[in-house]
Design a protein around this motif. Sequence first.
Motif, PDB file in Angstrom:
ATOM      1  N   ARG A   1      -9.000  21.498  29.338  1.00 39.62           N
ATOM      2  CA  ARG A   1      -8.183  21.120  30.491  1.00 39.62           C
ATOM      3  C   ARG A   1      -6.895  21.922  30.522  1.00 39.62           C
ATOM      4  O   ARG A   1      -6.467  22.483  29.520  1.00 39.62           O
ATOM      5  CB  ARG A   1      -7.839  19.640  30.439  1.00 39.62           C
ATOM      6  CG  ARG A   1      -7.046  19.269  29.167  1.00 39.62           C
ATOM      7  CD  ARG A   1      -7.310  17.855  28.771  1.00 39.62           C
ATOM      8  NE  ARG A   1      -6.598  17.398  27.603  1.00 39.62           N
ATOM      9  CZ  ARG A   1      -7.174  17.196  26.431  1.00 39.62           C
ATOM     10  NH1 ARG A   1      -8.453  17.480  26.229  1.00 39.62           N
ATOM     11  NH2 ARG A   1      -6.467  16.715  25.427  1.00 39.62           N
ATOM     12  N   SER A   2      -6.271  21.919  31.705  1.00 37.23           N
ATOM     13  CA  SER A   2      -4.969  22.566  31.858  1.00 37.23           C
ATOM     14  C   SER A   2      -3.892  21.637  31.315  1.00 37.23           C
ATOM     15  O   SER A   2      -4.117  20.432  31.126  1.00 37.23           O
ATOM     16  CB  SER A   2      -4.686  22.866  33.333  1.00 37.23           C
ATOM     17  OG  SER A   2      -4.445  21.656  34.043  1.00 37.23           O
ATOM     18  N   ALA A   3      -2.716  22.182  31.134  1.00 37.79           N
ATOM     19  CA  ALA A   3      -1.522  21.373  30.888  1.00 37.79           C
ATOM     20  C   ALA A   3      -1.062  20.815  32.236  1.00 37.79           C
ATOM     21  O   ALA A   3      -1.525  21.243  33.297  1.00 37.79           O
ATOM     22  CB  ALA A   3      -0.424  22.231  30.263  1.00 37.79           C
ATOM     23  N   TRP A   4      -0.149  19.872  32.202  1.00 34.93           N
ATOM     24  CA  TRP A   4       0.493  19.425  33.435  1.00 34.93           C
ATOM     25  C   TRP A   4       1.167  20.640  34.057  1.00 34.93           C
ATOM     26  O   TRP A   4       1.737  21.484  33.349  1.00 34.93           O
ATOM     27  CB  TRP A   4       1.543  18.348  33.146  1.00 34.93           C
ATOM     28  CG  TRP A   4       0.967  17.023  32.772  1.00 34.93           C
ATOM     29  CD1 TRP A   4       0.876  16.493  31.515  1.00 34.93           C
ATOM     30  CD2 TRP A   4       0.432  16.037  33.663  1.00 34.93           C
ATOM     31  NE1 TRP A   4       0.306  15.256  31.565  1.00 34.93           N
ATOM     32  CE2 TRP A   4       0.022  14.938  32.871  1.00 34.93           C
ATOM     33  CE3 TRP A   4       0.246  15.976  35.042  1.00 34.93           C
ATOM     34  CZ2 TRP A   4      -0.557  13.795  33.422  1.00 34.93           C
ATOM     35  CZ3 TRP A   4      -0.332  14.843  35.591  1.00 34.93           C
ATOM     36  CH2 TRP A   4      -0.720  13.762  34.783  1.00 34.93           C
ATOM     37  N   HIS A   5       1.116  20.751  35.367  1.00 36.85           N
ATOM     38  CA  HIS A   5       1.751  21.873  36.043  1.00 36.85           C
ATOM     39  C   HIS A   5       1.890  21.566  37.523  1.00 36.85           C
ATOM     40  O   HIS A   5       1.374  20.568  38.023  1.00 36.85           O
ATOM     41  CB  HIS A   5       0.957  23.169  35.835  1.00 36.85           C
ATOM     42  CG  HIS A   5      -0.429  23.153  36.387  1.00 36.85           C
ATOM     43  ND1 HIS A   5      -1.483  22.463  35.794  1.00 36.85           N
ATOM     44  CD2 HIS A   5      -0.953  23.737  37.489  1.00 36.85           C
ATOM     45  CE1 HIS A   5      -2.583  22.634  36.505  1.00 36.85           C
ATOM     46  NE2 HIS A   5      -2.290  23.403  37.551  1.00 36.85           N
TER      47      HIS A   5
ATOM     48  N   VAL B   1       3.010  29.305  39.550  1.00 28.98           N
ATOM     49  CA  VAL B   1       2.796  28.086  38.757  1.00 28.98           C
ATOM     50  C   VAL B   1       4.026  27.784  37.912  1.00 28.98           C
ATOM     51  O   VAL B   1       4.738  28.690  37.474  1.00 28.98           O
ATOM     52  CB  VAL B   1       1.532  28.208  37.856  1.00 28.98           C
ATOM     53  CG1 VAL B   1       1.689  29.297  36.819  1.00 28.98           C
ATOM     54  CG2 VAL B   1       1.159  26.878  37.203  1.00 28.98           C
ATOM     55  N   GLU B   2       4.274  26.501  37.712  1.00 30.24           N
ATOM     56  CA  GLU B   2       5.318  26.001  36.804  1.00 30.24           C
ATOM     57  C   GLU B   2       4.607  25.181  35.736  1.00 30.24           C
ATOM     58  O   GLU B   2       4.185  24.044  35.987  1.00 30.24           O
ATOM     59  CB  GLU B   2       6.313  25.105  37.552  1.00 30.24           C
ATOM     60  CG  GLU B   2       7.131  25.799  38.616  1.00 30.24           C
ATOM     61  CD  GLU B   2       8.311  26.561  38.044  1.00 30.24           C
ATOM     62  OE1 GLU B   2       8.642  26.371  36.857  1.00 30.24           O
ATOM     63  OE2 GLU B   2       8.893  27.360  38.794  1.00 30.24           O
ATOM     64  N   TRP B   3       4.417  25.756  34.547  1.00 31.72           N
ATOM     65  CA  TRP B   3       3.726  25.054  33.465  1.00 31.72           C
ATOM     66  C   TRP B   3       4.633  24.024  32.817  1.00 31.72           C
ATOM     67  O   TRP B   3       5.834  24.250  32.667  1.00 31.72           O
ATOM     68  CB  TRP B   3       3.230  26.042  32.421  1.00 31.72           C
ATOM     69  CG  TRP B   3       2.085  26.866  32.911  1.00 31.72           C
ATOM     70  CD1 TRP B   3       2.112  28.186  33.250  1.00 31.72           C
ATOM     71  CD2 TRP B   3       0.747  26.422  33.142  1.00 31.72           C
ATOM     72  NE1 TRP B   3       0.867  28.587  33.672  1.00 31.72           N
ATOM     73  CE2 TRP B   3       0.011  27.522  33.613  1.00 31.72           C
ATOM     74  CE3 TRP B   3       0.099  25.194  32.992  1.00 31.72           C
ATOM     75  CZ2 TRP B   3      -1.337  27.446  33.940  1.00 31.72           C
ATOM     76  CZ3 TRP B   3      -1.247  25.109  33.318  1.00 31.72           C
ATOM     77  CH2 TRP B   3      -1.950  26.220  33.782  1.00 31.72           C
TER      78      TRP B   3
END
Length: 154
Positions: free
Chosen positions: A72-76, A141-143
């Motif tokens: 999964r991705s990180a929150w972003h 994107v803002e990770w």
Amino acid sequence: MTKAIVCAVAAALSVATLAHAESMQISANGSRPSAKGPDANFTGSVVVDPLYAASADTHNSGGLVSFEPGARSAWHSHPAGQTLIIVSGTGWIQEDGGAKHTVKPGDVIWTPPGLRHWHGATSSNGVSHIAITNVKDGKNVEWQEKVSDAQYLD
């Protein structure tokens, strides 16, 4: 790829590919190397296949992102929003404070600018999606922090 997915991809890319073109550009399969999703931004095994980069004419970029089960991705968030087109497998997507949703091939998800979220595979199935990400002030994107196992499985 199913006809519905091909139509969704064609519709989503038509604005980008038709805008101010002097001549067609063909980016041959194999000319854009795959990359492992960075550990800072993803949990598990993720492969990113770039499709096209943002330009003065397109103002967005596209990529095929493949997640193995549990990845999964990180929150972003995305400063100018993002469209996901699910092309295979079964995945999950969740906005901060909202319910987790199951997504399958042919589903198209629009994430508005600035909405904190994550997405990826389910715990038992992989998923692949085409991501069309808009660019604002050179950024797409803002990770943020990684999704914890508890958040992912909740």
